[in-house]
Structure formats: structure tokens, C-alpha cells
Design an enzyme around this catalytic site. Sequence first.
Site, PDB file in Angstrom:
ATOM      1  N   HIS A   1     -44.982  -3.048  32.292  1.00 33.52           N
ATOM      2  CA  HIS A   1     -46.306  -2.499  32.599  1.00 33.52           C
ATOM      3  C   HIS A   1     -47.272  -3.629  32.891  1.00 33.52           C
ATOM      4  CE1 HIS A   1     -46.714  -3.237  28.276  1.00 33.52           C
ATOM      5  NE2 HIS A   1     -48.021  -2.980  28.337  1.00 33.52           N
TER       6      HIS A   1
ATOM      7  N   HIS B   1     -50.190  -4.829  31.651  1.00 34.31           N
ATOM      8  CA  HIS B   1     -51.083  -5.566  30.746  1.00 34.31           C
ATOM      9  C   HIS B   1     -50.837  -7.069  30.814  1.00 34.31           C
ATOM     10  CE1 HIS B   1     -51.990  -1.764  28.142  1.00 34.31           C
ATOM     11  NE2 HIS B   1     -52.849  -1.921  29.132  1.00 34.31           N
TER      12      HIS B   1
ATOM     13  N   ASP C   1     -50.655  -9.373  28.680  1.00 32.81           N
ATOM     14  CA  ASP C   1     -49.694  -9.993  27.768  1.00 32.81           C
ATOM     15  C   ASP C   1     -48.251  -9.611  28.125  1.00 32.81           C
ATOM     16  OD1 ASP C   1     -50.337  -7.345  26.854  1.00 32.81           O
ATOM     17  OD2 ASP C   1     -49.440  -7.799  24.918  1.00 32.81           O
ATOM     18  N   HIS C   2     -48.059  -9.040  29.334  1.00 32.76           N
ATOM     19  CA  HIS C   2     -46.720  -8.713  29.825  1.00 32.76           C
ATOM     20  C   HIS C   2     -46.463  -9.292  31.221  1.00 32.76           C
ATOM     21  CE1 HIS C   2     -45.925  -5.843  26.502  1.00 32.76           C
ATOM     22  NE2 HIS C   2     -47.238  -5.956  26.446  1.00 32.76           N
TER      23      HIS C   2
ATOM     24  N   HIS D   1     -48.687   4.830  27.223  1.00 33.52           N
ATOM     25  CA  HIS D   1     -49.437   3.605  26.898  1.00 33.52           C
ATOM     26  C   HIS D   1     -50.236   3.181  28.138  1.00 33.52           C
ATOM     27  CE1 HIS D   1     -50.278  -0.327  25.138  1.00 33.52           C
ATOM     28  NE2 HIS D   1     -49.699  -0.928  26.152  1.00 33.52           N
TER      29      HIS D   1
ATOM     30  N   ASP E   1     -44.295  -1.715  25.573  1.00 28.18           N
ATOM     31  CA  ASP E   1     -45.203  -1.239  24.526  1.00 28.18           C
ATOM     32  C   ASP E   1     -45.149   0.287  24.381  1.00 28.18           C
ATOM     33  OD1 ASP E   1     -46.014  -3.848  24.241  1.00 28.18           O
ATOM     34  OD2 ASP E   1     -48.040  -3.540  25.016  1.00 28.18           O
TER      35      ASP E   1
ATOM     36  N   HIS F   1     -43.651  -6.471  20.838  1.00 30.06           N
ATOM     37  CA  HIS F   1     -44.537  -7.025  19.801  1.00 30.06           C
ATOM     38  C   HIS F   1     -43.893  -6.957  18.424  1.00 30.06           C
ATOM     39  CE1 HIS F   1     -48.267  -7.384  22.224  1.00 30.06           C
ATOM     40  NE2 HIS F   1     -47.805  -6.317  22.870  1.00 30.06           N
TER      41      HIS F   1
HETATM   42 FE    FE Z   1     -48.515  -5.623  24.850  1.00 31.12          FE
HETATM   43 ZN    ZN Z   2     -49.497  -3.119  26.650  1.00 30.87          ZN
END
Ligand code: FE
Ligand code: ZN
Length: 257
Positions: free
Chosen positions: A57, A59, A61-62, A115, A134, A172
Site C-alpha cells: 500500500h 503509506h 513507511d511502506h 486500512h 498493515d 509492524h
Molecule cells: Fe505501516
Molecule cells: Zn499503513
Amino acid sequence: MPALDVVQIPVLSDNYVYLVREPQSGAVGVVDPAVADAPLAEAKRRGWKITHILNTHHHGDHVGGNLAIKEATGCTIVGPGHDRDRIPGIDIEVNDGDSFEFGAARAEVMFVPGHTRGHIAYFFPDSQVLFVGDTLFALGCGRLFEGTPQQMWSSLSRIRNLPDGTRVYCAHEYTQSNARFALHVDGGNAALKARSAQIDALRARNQPTVPSTIGEEKATNPFLRADDPALQAAVGMAGRDPADVFGEVRKRKDNFR
Ligand code: FE
Ligand code: ZN
């Protein structure tokens, strides 16, 4: 078919980036590179050549490492077609039910919105390995930033149908705090209590609690049990629509301290 090698790289405060290697062909994917330096260094140390990035996805942090890794390696970036405009450097758009060759292995794409509206998961059926981003966490699930409880429940229900032995690689290390909430809503669950004790022991030694398996999650993760009479009774919603029960449990988690 030799099994996939999976290497877990902790980065930032609680993210996991994965290197996944198909040994016959030497194909190496980086799953959800939050950053570029750590996976590049780990691949180099192992003498592995990165051929793919697999994004679940959009985001930061990905996908934060996407462009730098592509620049350094010339790899191919695979990501959700529904979110192509938000995946930096995307080369191959994949959608629900697609499968693609990853070296000599086959990867299957599952569309699992909730999400985010374009979230996907990657399932490698021969190795029973699932990269789930996530959407599903060990003892938890992602927050509903762009989706409804109905969508997320339907996504989690599909994931739950994968074989019990499937290893679930989430993005995570949230397990210990997820366990606190799970015990709060489902404290009578003996399997959950036993798992929670194992998690505390792992974290006390600073060891990862990920991956888990689909079988473990089905037995202990409250977000996969919204249609289980015991969980429904525990939250005072016996006989209610599972999507509503899921939504209520998700809301309680959002407000849990
Ligand atoms: Fe994340
Ligand atoms: Zn995420």
C-alpha cells in the site's frame, strides 16, 4: 520447488522490511521498503541482487525506499493497480486474483482494502508465505484510514481462509500492545493467554514476534473472531452481524490506552 528464503529487517521504530528470495532463480524482492539503506545493505552483505520491490500500500513507511532502491538496482516495482498514482516508481500494476512469476515461484495477489482503499497482500502458495502489510497484524489489524468496517471484515475473512500453516509476515512489531487489548476484550480465551505469555517472553529478549501463522491468528486475534459466539458474547454483541462486531472491536481498540 525450494522454499522461499525470508529475511526480516527491523527499521524505523517498529517497521519490518522483508527480503524474499526464490533460490532457484535468485530473484530477490524487497517487501514494503520503508527505507532504502537497510535492505540494500542486507542484500549486499548476502550477495543477493534485488530484482523486485513488492508494495502492499501507499503509506510512506511502506514505499519510502522505492525510488532509491530502484535507482541503485534497476529493480521492477510491483504494486496495487488501484493505487498506481500513489506508489512511487510503479512498473507493474496488480489486482485481485492476479498471479505473477517471481523467479520460479508464483505469487498471488489478494485485494484487501480497509486500512487503505488500494491495499493488497501477496500470497506465495507453494511456500505458504503471506505478506500482508498493515491489513492483519499479529493479534491485531490495521486502522481503518480509508475503508469501512464492512470492507475490512471482508478482507480479513478472505485472509482467514488461507491454510492454517501459512506464515503471516506483517509490517509492524505491534504485537505486545495488541496483546494487551486482545486480553482486555477476550480475557477468557486460554489460547490467547498462553500466546500473550510467549510474546512477553520474546519481547523481554528483544526478539521478533512476527511471523505468526493463520492458525494462531484464528485462535487468538479478536479481529478475526467477530463471528465467534464467544467473542461476540465477550463484547456484549451476541448474534449480531460480524461486520458490526468487528467495527465495534476496532473502535474500542482505537480508544484503548
Ligand atoms: Fe505501516
Ligand atoms: Zn499503513
